[in-house]
Scaffold this motif. Sequence first.
Motif, mmCIF file in Angstrom:
data_model
loop_
_atom_site.group_PDB
_atom_site.id
_atom_site.type_symbol
_atom_site.label_atom_id
_atom_site.label_comp_id
_atom_site.label_asym_id
_atom_site.label_seq_id
_atom_site.Cartn_x
_atom_site.Cartn_y
_atom_site.Cartn_z
ATOM 1 N N VAL A 236 0.860 -1.180 0.000
ATOM 2 C CA VAL A 236 0.000 0.000 0.000
ATOM 3 C C VAL A 236 0.898 1.232 0.000
ATOM 4 O O VAL A 236 1.577 1.520 0.995
ATOM 5 C CB VAL A 236 -0.937 0.022 1.216
ATOM 6 N N SER A 237 0.913 1.936 -1.101
ATOM 7 C CA SER A 237 1.704 3.157 -1.201
ATOM 8 C C SER A 237 0.825 4.365 -0.901
ATOM 9 O O SER A 237 -0.407 4.263 -0.851
ATOM 10 C CB SER A 237 2.290 3.288 -2.613
ATOM 11 N N ASN A 238 1.437 5.510 -0.710
ATOM 12 C CA ASN A 238 0.669 6.727 -0.471
ATOM 13 C C ASN A 238 0.062 7.290 -1.751
ATOM 14 O O ASN A 238 -0.960 7.969 -1.710
ATOM 15 C CB ASN A 238 1.558 7.804 0.163
ATOM 16 N N GLY A 239 0.696 7.041 -2.891
ATOM 17 C CA GLY A 239 0.243 7.670 -4.107
ATOM 18 C C GLY A 239 0.534 9.169 -4.093
ATOM 19 O O GLY A 239 1.333 9.654 -3.286
ATOM 20 N N ALA B 178 -4.532 15.334 -0.674
ATOM 21 C CA ALA B 178 -4.132 16.734 -0.484
ATOM 22 C C ALA B 178 -3.001 16.876 0.522
ATOM 23 O O ALA B 178 -2.097 17.707 0.343
ATOM 24 C CB ALA B 178 -5.340 17.561 -0.045
ATOM 25 N N VAL B 179 -3.016 16.052 1.559
ATOM 26 C CA VAL B 179 -2.002 16.194 2.612
ATOM 27 C C VAL B 179 -0.594 15.942 2.082
ATOM 28 O O VAL B 179 0.390 16.478 2.595
ATOM 29 C CB VAL B 179 -2.322 15.248 3.788
ATOM 30 N N LEU B 180 -0.476 15.155 1.027
ATOM 31 C CA LEU B 180 0.834 14.844 0.471
ATOM 32 C C LEU B 180 1.434 16.016 -0.294
ATOM 33 O O LEU B 180 2.618 16.002 -0.622
ATOM 34 C CB LEU B 180 0.749 13.622 -0.440
ATOM 35 N N GLY C 239 5.244 14.735 0.280
ATOM 36 C CA GLY C 239 5.450 14.677 -1.149
ATOM 37 C C GLY C 239 5.793 13.327 -1.730
ATOM 38 O O GLY C 239 5.614 13.112 -2.913
ATOM 39 N N ALA C 240 6.298 12.374 -0.942
ATOM 40 C CA ALA C 240 6.710 11.083 -1.489
ATOM 41 C C ALA C 240 5.507 10.170 -1.683
ATOM 42 O O ALA C 240 4.723 9.970 -0.758
ATOM 43 C CB ALA C 240 7.725 10.412 -0.569
ATOM 44 N N PRO C 241 5.353 9.596 -2.877
ATOM 45 C CA PRO C 241 4.228 8.683 -3.113
ATOM 46 C C PRO C 241 4.439 7.296 -2.516
ATOM 47 O O PRO C 241 3.509 6.505 -2.446
ATOM 48 C CB PRO C 241 4.157 8.609 -4.638
ATOM 49 N N LEU D 41 2.568 14.257 10.374
ATOM 50 C CA LEU D 41 1.517 13.586 11.141
ATOM 51 C C LEU D 41 0.262 13.415 10.297
ATOM 52 O O LEU D 41 -0.417 12.385 10.371
ATOM 53 C CB LEU D 41 1.218 14.368 12.417
ATOM 54 N N GLY D 42 -0.036 14.419 9.485
ATOM 55 C CA GLY D 42 -1.169 14.300 8.568
ATOM 56 C C GLY D 42 -0.953 13.222 7.533
ATOM 57 O O GLY D 42 -1.875 12.485 7.169
#
Length: 222
Positions: free
Chosen positions: A144-147, A151-153, A159-161, A180-181
């Motif tokens: 499971v990546s952040n993608g 918006a929080v990224l 910034g890292a997906p 934290l977000g």
Amino acid sequence: MTNITIIFHSRSGNIYQLVEKAAQTARAAGAEVRVRKVAELPDPMILDKQAYQDLATATAEIPEAGLDDLVWADAIMIGTPVHYGLPAPQILNFFDHTGPVAIPGKLMNKAVSAFASGSMPHAGQQATILALHNAFCHWGSVIVSNGSAAAVLHQPGNGAPYGTGTISRHEANSVTDDNLGAIEYQTLRTLQVAGALKRGLEPEPGITLVSEERLRKFGLDI
């Protein structure tokens, strides 16, 4: 209910700050949570000895991670400091001992996600997370990546997906609100994927796993 195990090693408290936020988020979402630290090594490399000692005191009551914590979980999150662009040796040592549950397929189809903390903006956070992804592939888990869509990224400190990464600048407990977000989002996304997998894989598909004879050749207790 989704079971999640959050496994970590922390040196100056930054990873542990993310762990605490992840655990808080997961409990608020209704998940059953286990927080586990990996075992220490005999001669760890320590730069900030005072921060390391303070952290050891703060986490003294947290149990050490075991293989049962992996098998129990539907979702697994791994947090580590960057060590020369790789996960901390303590984390790698833990992974080195997961064969007895990984090879028989007991970690297949679990939702797994990783996060890291490094000293500088390009200290190897992404390389460290991707190194953990290699191990997840051997587990047969679902990464499971952040993608890049949340918006929080797009906040200045993120910034890292691949997964949440913090910039410590060798300061203890220096995690930002942006970070934290990001870990809150990462936790919720991991739980979402784990829940979907759990529902979608019932009943289990007819997949033939490695035979007991093959497992005996590895010397595994079956």
